[in-house]
Design an enzyme around this catalytic site. Structure first.
Site, PDB file in Angstrom:
ATOM      1  N   ASP A 284     -11.339  26.299  14.314  1.00 56.72           N
ATOM      2  CA  ASP A 284     -11.493  27.215  15.444  1.00 56.72           C
ATOM      3  C   ASP A 284     -11.323  26.509  16.785  1.00 56.72           C
ATOM      4  O   ASP A 284     -11.157  27.162  17.809  1.00 56.72           O
ATOM      5  CB  ASP A 284     -12.870  27.894  15.399  1.00 56.72           C
ATOM      6  CG  ASP A 284     -12.900  29.052  14.412  1.00 56.72           C
ATOM      7  OD1 ASP A 284     -11.832  29.371  13.863  1.00 56.72           O
ATOM      8  OD2 ASP A 284     -13.976  29.622  14.183  1.00 56.72           O
TER       9      ASP A 284
ATOM     10  N   ASN B 269     -21.051  19.916  31.380  1.00 56.14           N
ATOM     11  CA  ASN B 269     -21.422  20.155  29.977  1.00 56.14           C
ATOM     12  C   ASN B 269     -20.298  19.803  29.006  1.00 56.14           C
ATOM     13  O   ASN B 269     -20.395  18.819  28.293  1.00 56.14           O
ATOM     14  CB  ASN B 269     -21.846  21.611  29.776  1.00 56.14           C
ATOM     15  CG  ASN B 269     -23.358  21.763  29.742  1.00 56.14           C
ATOM     16  OD1 ASN B 269     -24.095  20.801  29.873  1.00 56.14           O
ATOM     17  ND2 ASN B 269     -23.815  22.984  29.574  1.00 56.14           N
TER      18      ASN B 269
ATOM     19  N   ASP C  37     -30.140  27.072  33.525  1.00 55.46           N
ATOM     20  CA  ASP C  37     -29.200  25.963  33.388  1.00 55.46           C
ATOM     21  C   ASP C  37     -27.844  26.292  34.012  1.00 55.46           C
ATOM     22  O   ASP C  37     -27.167  25.405  34.542  1.00 55.46           O
ATOM     23  CB  ASP C  37     -29.015  25.621  31.909  1.00 55.46           C
ATOM     24  CG  ASP C  37     -30.287  25.087  31.279  1.00 55.46           C
ATOM     25  OD1 ASP C  37     -31.197  24.686  32.041  1.00 55.46           O
ATOM     26  OD2 ASP C  37     -30.373  25.054  30.039  1.00 55.46           O
ATOM     27  N   GLY C  38     -27.442  27.564  33.952  1.00 56.48           N
ATOM     28  CA  GLY C  38     -26.174  27.960  34.540  1.00 56.48           C
ATOM     29  C   GLY C  38     -26.126  27.745  36.040  1.00 56.48           C
ATOM     30  O   GLY C  38     -25.058  27.470  36.602  1.00 56.48           O
TER      31      GLY C  38
END
Length: 443
Positions: A314, A284, A188-189
């Protein structure tokens, strides 16, 4: 082209490796192709530029109109590919199964992207390039750092093929108007990296599953010849994966020393600020987090200019439907099909029991800034890259881009997505309940 481009930055001259083995200056190529590029992108630009008819003094109406309707994505991908128009639409939303790829002219050039430093991809890469060059007579573009791999540069048999390649370098060479479609070898990267190379119209992307997860890579390499042939012939379904257009505006504070009439530099300097804007196309998600600080992240979230909440935790994830199955789902968000025009907002470990992920229309404009009373700065990243610090006065503006990524499907957008949920995420997998017989019913 690594996910972003600075405003008003002059391109560094570099030499392309021409297809005939010669060297051509990138400046001369830019001048030579300026007319061609303007002609080829003029139709896409006019159709994709999404303009609002705003009445003077009626900002509430304009914001409501912008919220109800997302930007119209372009339907031309690269110099030759476009989406087959379908007159049968329900409620102005096209049926995902009707999204088919077609070519205005037969494709002649292909960009092959290989995952760097992966020895298992060397043989598939060589096989594919030989097939495209010798069998299909395609012009193959390959990133120069891929060919600098010793396992490729040291192969004398493959060396004759590499001389026919056109090479480019990330951040230096513009290939946006030279590539008809893209083939990705990796996970996917690799697809995310391919998206970052194109800041406007993206050619169709065919992704082979040769990585670890493979949620976005539906093709298997075993039958690549027949599958690539079908794509070249224009026989394929596509899914338009929307991207986020992100603009980061930073306040650069510089301390300028003052000089008196006699030319003596005074120690007490004036503080001057200058603004620097950078724009990114994100497939993404945009992630804002607290970075190395031990304090909670404290950022304000605006929607169409109105403050809707302050995120204390966070951080926060702003994702596309494609990104909803990545970091967002790990943080507790729902999964959204890529054809749904929406933006997902997901808090990361919020210090509030009632802060749940929300979905907003694709047409809204989100803005993220540090809260006035924030104890620490924040950090932002775009598809896991270009990580940078956000200080007081900086802002991050996010909206849906007009330039989606046309991802070629193995079957169709719906079946491919559910297949990925089952194979990669094991969605709703559990042991089946035993059958209840008639004798068991008596007890």
């Amino acid at each position: 082209m690594d996910g972003g481009e600075e405003v008003r930055v002059e391109a560094v001259p570099y030499c392309f490796s021409a297809c005939d083995g010669g060297e051509v200056s990138s400046r001369s190529l830019t001048r030579r192709n300026k007319k061609t590029r303007s002609l080829s992108t003029s139709s896409a630009g006019s159709s994709s530029e999404y303009r609002w008819e705003l009445k003077k003094g009626n900002h509430d109406l304009s914001r409501r109109t912008q919220s109800l309707h997302g930007p119209s994505p372009v339907t031309t991908f690269g110099p030759k590919a476009c989406m087959l128009q379908n007159p049968h639409a329900v409620m102005h939303i096209q049926d995902p199964a009707s999204q088919r790829l077609t070519w205005n002219k037969p494709p002649k050039s292909v960009l092959v992207i290989k995952k760097i430093r992966d020895a298992s991809l060397l043989e598939p890469f060589k096989e594919l390039c030989i097939f495209l060059t010798e069998m299909k007579n395609m012009i193959v573009y390959v990133e120069k750092k891929v060919l600098e791999d010793p396992a490729i540069s040291g192969d004398e048999n493959f060396g004759a093929i590499t001389k026919k390649f056109c090479t480019f370098r990330e951040d230096l060479d513009d290939i946006s108007n030279r590539v008809d479609f893209i083939i990705c070898l990796g996970g996917d990267g690799t697809l995310l990296y391919a998206s970052s190379l194109f800041q406007e119209s993206v050619p169709p992307v065919m992704a082979f599953h040769l990585g670890s997860l493979g949620f976005l890579t539906p093709f298997k390499f075993d039958t690549y010849q027949s599958q690539v042939t079908q794509i070249i012939e224009g026989n394929a379904a596509i899914v338009l994966r929307s991207r986020l257009k992100v603009r980061v505006l930073k306040e650069n504070w510089d301390k300028k020393a003052r000089v008196d009439e006699k030319g003596i530099i005074l120690t007490n300097g004036d503080i001057e600020s200058s603004r620097k804007a950078v724009q990114y196309q994100v497939l993404n998600e945009v992630v804002v987090d607290r970075g190395p600080s031990s304090y909670l992240s404290n950022v304000d979230l605006f929607l169409d200019g109105h403050l809707i909440t302050t995120v204390q935790g966070d951080g926060v994830i702003v994702s596309t439907p494609t990104g909803s199955t990545a970091y967002a789902v790990a943080a507790g968000a729902s999964m959204i099909h890529p054809n749904v025009p929406a933006i997902m907002i997901t808090p990361i470990c919020p210090h509030s029991l009632s802060f749940r992920p929300i979905v907003v229309p694709a047409g809204v404009e989100l803005k993220i800034m540090l809260s006035r009373g924030a104890r620490n700065t924040a950090w932002v990243s775009f598809d896991g890259r270009k990580r940078q610090e956000i200080c007081h006065g900086d802002s991050i503006t996010i909206t849906t881009s007009c330039f989606p990524v046309p991802s070629i499907c193995f079957r169709d957008p719906v079946n491919d997505w559910f297949e990925s949920l089952a194979q990669c995420l094991h969605w709703n997998v559990r042991k089946k309940q035993n059958y209840l017989s008639s004798e068991d019913e008596e007890f």
